[in-house]
Design an enzyme around this catalytic site. Structure first.
Site, PDB file in Angstrom:
ATOM      1  N   PHE A   1      18.677   4.016   4.669  1.00 25.82           N
ATOM      2  CA  PHE A   1      20.018   4.266   4.136  1.00 25.82           C
ATOM      3  C   PHE A   1      19.989   5.571   3.366  1.00 25.82           C
ATOM      4  O   PHE A   1      19.213   5.727   2.426  1.00 25.82           O
ATOM      5  CB  PHE A   1      20.489   3.142   3.208  1.00 25.82           C
TER       6      PHE A   1
ATOM      7  N   ASP B   1      12.217  10.986   1.563  1.00 22.75           N
ATOM      8  CA  ASP B   1      13.506  10.694   0.949  1.00 22.75           C
ATOM      9  C   ASP B   1      13.246   9.904  -0.332  1.00 22.75           C
ATOM     10  O   ASP B   1      13.080   8.682  -0.314  1.00 22.75           O
ATOM     11  CB  ASP B   1      14.377   9.884   1.908  1.00 22.75           C
TER      12      ASP B   1
ATOM     13  N   LYS C   1      20.082  11.264  -7.730  1.00 26.94           N
ATOM     14  CA  LYS C   1      20.277  10.182  -8.683  1.00 26.94           C
ATOM     15  C   LYS C   1      19.647  10.494 -10.038  1.00 26.94           C
ATOM     16  O   LYS C   1      20.264  11.102 -10.894  1.00 26.94           O
ATOM     17  CB  LYS C   1      19.766   8.844  -8.112  1.00 26.94           C
TER      18      LYS C   1
END
Length: 329
Positions: A48, A135, A164
């Site tokens: 994701f 990632d 983030k």
């Protein structure tokens, strides 16, 4: 380790993984010599990385990609934590230019691969002249008990993706890091981001990184994560509702066995009422990703809330059933 000599692109309000896939495709044509429009990128199943057309084109979750086709060409998926599958793909297709993978899959439910998976994948990719894209948007920056989750295996990805925690939750910022050989295949004016290079975002990111280092938040994450998993495994031993505990640092999850019509979502709702917020995913998994600044007392308080809540659903327990013992650090 990444140093200031490496090239970094600062992006604001965009998906850094898109920049990474653009970069490695260009590298594939200019450096590896892949024939025009034949470059292939591999992704791990259950990945994701967003909801753009590119991101859902690599998704194996029907809720993400269903109804949004046609999809991006040149994207293929292989099973996560399966070096044989990666080796087979690389051997059958010389036009593979990269493999993008999460060191620990977050949205999939905090799936931790076997030890040696990343190191083995990187070795295979080097052998076949392809890039490893790490990632680390969810797993990076002290979340798993190391500055990067890749550090657990001493792996330095060819392209690193961050976001983030890069701003400490204060400002939207993400980044892509790579050595010049890779990054500079993108020439001036060939790629852009509306808010990329935002000086305020860059300054916030530098301050956030400084806090991670000075306050030793990776070490804190490692220590408190071990304590949390110890408590969760004690709960697992005490009730049949928790069937698995997994994670690293302060990125953890439990798997809930549905009993009496009670699933992970129901448990999360009751956790909320008890003062603890957690996110269910894929029906039977609850993720726990508390603040890196948590204290030991706070972790123990969270553990008690989780244990009390989960056990409250178990009708087989009576008031005189011994409560979960609180472990000491």
């Amino acid at each position: 380790m990444w140093t200031i000599s490496d090239t970094m692109i600062s992006l604001v309000l965009t998906l850094p993984q898109i920049k990474a896939t653009i970069t490695q495709r260009r590298w594939g044509y200019d450096v590896k010599g892949v024939p025009k429009n034949q470059a292939v990128i591999l992704f791990a199943e259950n990945n994701f990385w967003g909801r753009t057309l590119a991101a859902i084109s690599s998704s194996t979750d029907p809720e993400s990609f269903g109804g949004f086709g046609p999809y991006m060409p040149g994207f293929e998926t292989i099973p996560y934590n399966d070096l044989d599958a990666l080796k087979s793909k690389l051997e059958e297709n010389p036009n593979i230019v990269a493999f993008m993978v999460e060191p620990i899959q977050g949205e999939a439910g905090v799936v931790v691969p076997d030890e040696g998976y990343l190191k083995g994948a990187h070795a295979l990719l080097k052998e076949h002249e392809a890039l490893l894209i790490g990632d680390e948007v969810q797993s990076g920056l002290a979340r798993t008990g190391r500055m990067l989750a890749c550090d657990w295996e001493g792996v330095r990805p060819d392209i690193l993706v961050l976001g983030k925690a890069l701003s400490g939750g204060i400002y939207p910022v993400s980044a892509v890091l790579a050595d010049d050989e890779v990054m500079l295949t993108i020439g001036r004016g060939q790629h852009g981001s509306t808010y990329g290079g935002n000086p305020v975002a860059a300054r916030v990111a530098k301050a956030a990184l400084q806090v991670l280092v000075e306050e030793k938040l990776a070490q804190n994450s490692d220590k408190l994560g071990k304590l949390l998993r110890q408590q969760l495994r004690t709960l697992q031993d005490a009730t049949g509702r928790v069937t698995e505990v997994r994670g690293k640092g302060l990125l953890n999850a439990i798997v809930i066995k549905e009993q009496g019509g009670v699933n992970a979502y129901d448990v999360c709702l009751k956790l909320k009422d008890a003062g603890l917020l957690a996110k269910p995913t894929h029906g039977d998994i609850i993720r726990f990703a508390p603040a890196l600044t948590m204290t030991e007392d706070q972790i123990m308080e969270c553990s008690d809330i989780i244990a009390t809540t989960v056990r409250s659903f178990d009708d087989s327990l009576t008031d005189d059933t011994p409560k979960q013992k609180v472990a000491t650090a």
